[in-house]
Design an enzyme around this catalytic site. Structure first.
Site, PDB file in Angstrom:
ATOM      1  N   GLN A 124       0.868  -1.160  -0.033  1.00 32.56           N
ATOM      2  CA  GLN A 124      -0.108  -0.007  -0.077  1.00 32.56           C
ATOM      3  C   GLN A 124       0.768   1.406  -0.058  1.00 32.56           C
ATOM      4  O   GLN A 124       1.814   1.248   0.715  1.00 32.56           O
ATOM      5  CB  GLN A 124      -0.918  -0.029   1.062  1.00 32.56           C
ATOM      6  CG  GLN A 124      -1.876  -1.203   1.539  1.00 32.56           C
ATOM      7  CD  GLN A 124      -3.010  -1.209   0.433  1.00 32.56           C
ATOM      8  OE1 GLN A 124      -3.097  -0.351  -0.371  1.00 32.56           O
ATOM      9  NE2 GLN A 124      -3.684  -2.183   0.203  1.00 32.56           N
ATOM     10  N   TYR A 153      -5.462 -12.442  -3.360  1.00 31.68           N
ATOM     11  CA  TYR A 153      -4.894 -11.206  -3.699  1.00 31.68           C
ATOM     12  C   TYR A 153      -4.004 -10.602  -2.544  1.00 31.68           C
ATOM     13  O   TYR A 153      -4.115  -9.474  -2.210  1.00 31.68           O
ATOM     14  CB  TYR A 153      -5.589 -10.092  -4.555  1.00 31.68           C
ATOM     15  CG  TYR A 153      -6.657 -10.471  -5.521  1.00 31.68           C
ATOM     16  CD1 TYR A 153      -6.126 -10.537  -6.769  1.00 31.68           C
ATOM     17  CD2 TYR A 153      -7.860 -10.956  -5.237  1.00 31.68           C
ATOM     18  CE1 TYR A 153      -6.901 -11.316  -7.733  1.00 31.68           C
ATOM     19  CE2 TYR A 153      -8.826 -11.344  -6.102  1.00 31.68           C
ATOM     20  CZ  TYR A 153      -8.101 -11.345  -7.578  1.00 31.68           C
ATOM     21  OH  TYR A 153      -9.143 -11.985  -8.523  1.00 31.68           O
ATOM     22  N   GLU A 174      -1.504 -15.436  -4.173  1.00 34.62           N
ATOM     23  CA  GLU A 174      -1.079 -14.192  -4.790  1.00 34.62           C
ATOM     24  C   GLU A 174      -0.267 -14.832  -6.138  1.00 34.62           C
ATOM     25  O   GLU A 174       0.338 -15.920  -6.100  1.00 34.62           O
ATOM     26  CB  GLU A 174      -0.135 -13.694  -3.757  1.00 34.62           C
ATOM     27  CG  GLU A 174       1.061 -12.720  -4.353  1.00 34.62           C
ATOM     28  CD  GLU A 174       0.296 -11.340  -5.068  1.00 34.62           C
ATOM     29  OE1 GLU A 174      -0.789 -10.873  -4.577  1.00 34.62           O
ATOM     30  OE2 GLU A 174       0.819 -11.292  -6.126  1.00 34.62           O
ATOM     31  N   ASP A 225      -8.887  -8.361  -1.824  1.00 30.66           N
ATOM     32  CA  ASP A 225      -8.276  -7.050  -2.224  1.00 30.66           C
ATOM     33  C   ASP A 225      -7.765  -7.247  -3.658  1.00 30.66           C
ATOM     34  O   ASP A 225      -6.349  -7.148  -3.885  1.00 30.66           O
ATOM     35  CB  ASP A 225      -7.165  -6.653  -1.130  1.00 30.66           C
ATOM     36  CG  ASP A 225      -6.617  -5.377  -1.176  1.00 30.66           C
ATOM     37  OD1 ASP A 225      -7.133  -4.716  -1.997  1.00 30.66           O
ATOM     38  OD2 ASP A 225      -5.731  -5.009  -0.368  1.00 30.66           O
ATOM     39  N   CYS A 252      -9.609  -0.338  -4.410  1.00 26.61           N
ATOM     40  CA  CYS A 252      -8.971   0.938  -4.728  1.00 26.61           C
ATOM     41  C   CYS A 252      -9.855   1.397  -5.825  1.00 26.61           C
ATOM     42  O   CYS A 252      -9.451   2.459  -6.391  1.00 26.61           O
ATOM     43  CB  CYS A 252      -7.812   1.069  -4.975  1.00 26.61           C
ATOM     44  SG  CYS A 252      -6.999  -0.049  -6.198  1.00 26.61           S
TER      45      CYS A 252
END
Ligand SMILES: C[S@@+](CC[C@H](N)C(=O)[O-])C[C@H]1O[C@@H](n2cnc3c(N)ncnc32)[C@H](O)[C@@H]1O
Length: 295
Positions: A124, A153, A174, A225, A252
């Site tokens: 992040q 993720y 991932e 995410d 996001c």
């Protein structure tokens, strides 16, 4: 401010080196040229600073000049990396990495945990905001302590590790190998033993869901995410098949979030809470955490 105070100065130095080299910038129109991207990463809590210069191929003279000129002027840089990529995609991602100076990773702290992040692993961008974001995830999850959690993720395993003390087990998924390596190392460095990490391309759903469930158990709760593009329809389908009692979805990109939620909520889930988090102050972007509960 969004940028580290040194970022513009370092950028000017790299620009001068690039101009002096007479090598052209890469063009996405005809895919020729040399210089591609500069990526800065600043760990706000530890004050470590990574600078990653991405070009089309390795050039020893350029590497020497970058190392000598940049490190002489900016000793505050803790990782200076020269990456190369021949990919036509306009993403600042190195296929090969050459460490010019310092360490291959930077370390950042979120709450009591420490994370080592390599150049190609997602982290992040707003460290202090990240604690708020992850605390919102915990609040939405409302853990009891005995949950089996899947973290889709998961990047360098940051959410998995952050919630690990509140649950029975977390399994993170991932696609980027260096991020999975970071996640495994971060678990070890933080003395955490109830997290597992699986390298997996979620473009194909949750490949081999049956063997995943056989290995890690059926999840009670899913944390999701995804990148800005959201989830692949096959992944949404795989989530419906896993049928967790609760889903906490971080995003996001509200547009792709709305698209993916529509499918989940047309089927088995009810949207119960929405919490925006201002992870990108002074920009129009927003991060959102939502809670969904199985009908
Ligand atoms: C928004 S980041 C979230 C990472 C992590 N949850 C965090 O808070 O740092 C999205 C992550 O999804 C990963 N990713 C992108 N496409 C993927 C795919 N097809 N399969 C699995 N992971 C993917 C990216 O590498 C990145 O680490």
């Amino acid at each position: 401010m969004l940028f580290h105070p040194l970022a513009n100065d370092i950028l000017q130095e790299i620009r001068a080196i690039a101009e002096n080299s007479r090598l052209p910038a890469y063009s996405t129109h005809d895919h020729t040229g040399f210089w591609r991207f500069v990526v800065f990463r600043h760990a706000k809590i530890t004050d470590e600073l990574m600078t990653n210069i991405v070009a089309i191929h390795y050039d020893k003279d350029i590497a020497d000049e970058l190392r000598e000129r940049i490190m002489a002027k900016f000793p505050a840089i803790t990782s200076l990396i020269y990456s190369t990529t021949t990919s036509k995609a306009s993403v600042a991602f190195g296929e090969k990495e050459y460490l010019l100076s310092g360490k291959p990773t930077i370390t950042e702290k979120i709450g009591p945990y420490s994370f080592e992040i390599s150049a190609n692993s997602f982290f992040q961008t707003n460290s202090k905001g990240t604690k708020r974001l992850y605390d919102s995830v915990i609040e939405m999850a409302g853990f009891r302590g005995d949950e089996n959690v899947f973290d889709l993720y998961c990047g360098a395993g940051t959410i998995s590790l952050y919630v690990s003390g509140l649950v029975r087990q977390v399994t993170g998924f991932e696609v980027i190998p260096s991020a999975v390596d970071d996640a495994l190392r971060n678990a070890l460095n933080n003395g955490i033993s109830n997290c597992h990490f699986v390298r997996c391309d979620l473009m194909n759903g949750l490949q081999d869901s049956e063997s995943i469930v056989a290995r890690f158990g059926k999840p009670d709760l899913l944390i999701i995410d995804p990148p800005r593009g959201g989830m692949h329809p096959k992944t949404v389908k795989a989530i419906l098949a896993l049928a967790p009692q609760k889903i906490v979805h971080v995003s996001c990109n509200p547009t792709t979030l709305a698209r993916d939620l529509a499918v989940l909520c047309e089927n088995d889930y009810v949207l119960t809470k929405v919490q925006p988090v201002d992870m990108f102050p002074h920009t129009a972007h927003i991060e959102v955490v939502v809670q969904m509960v199985r009908k």
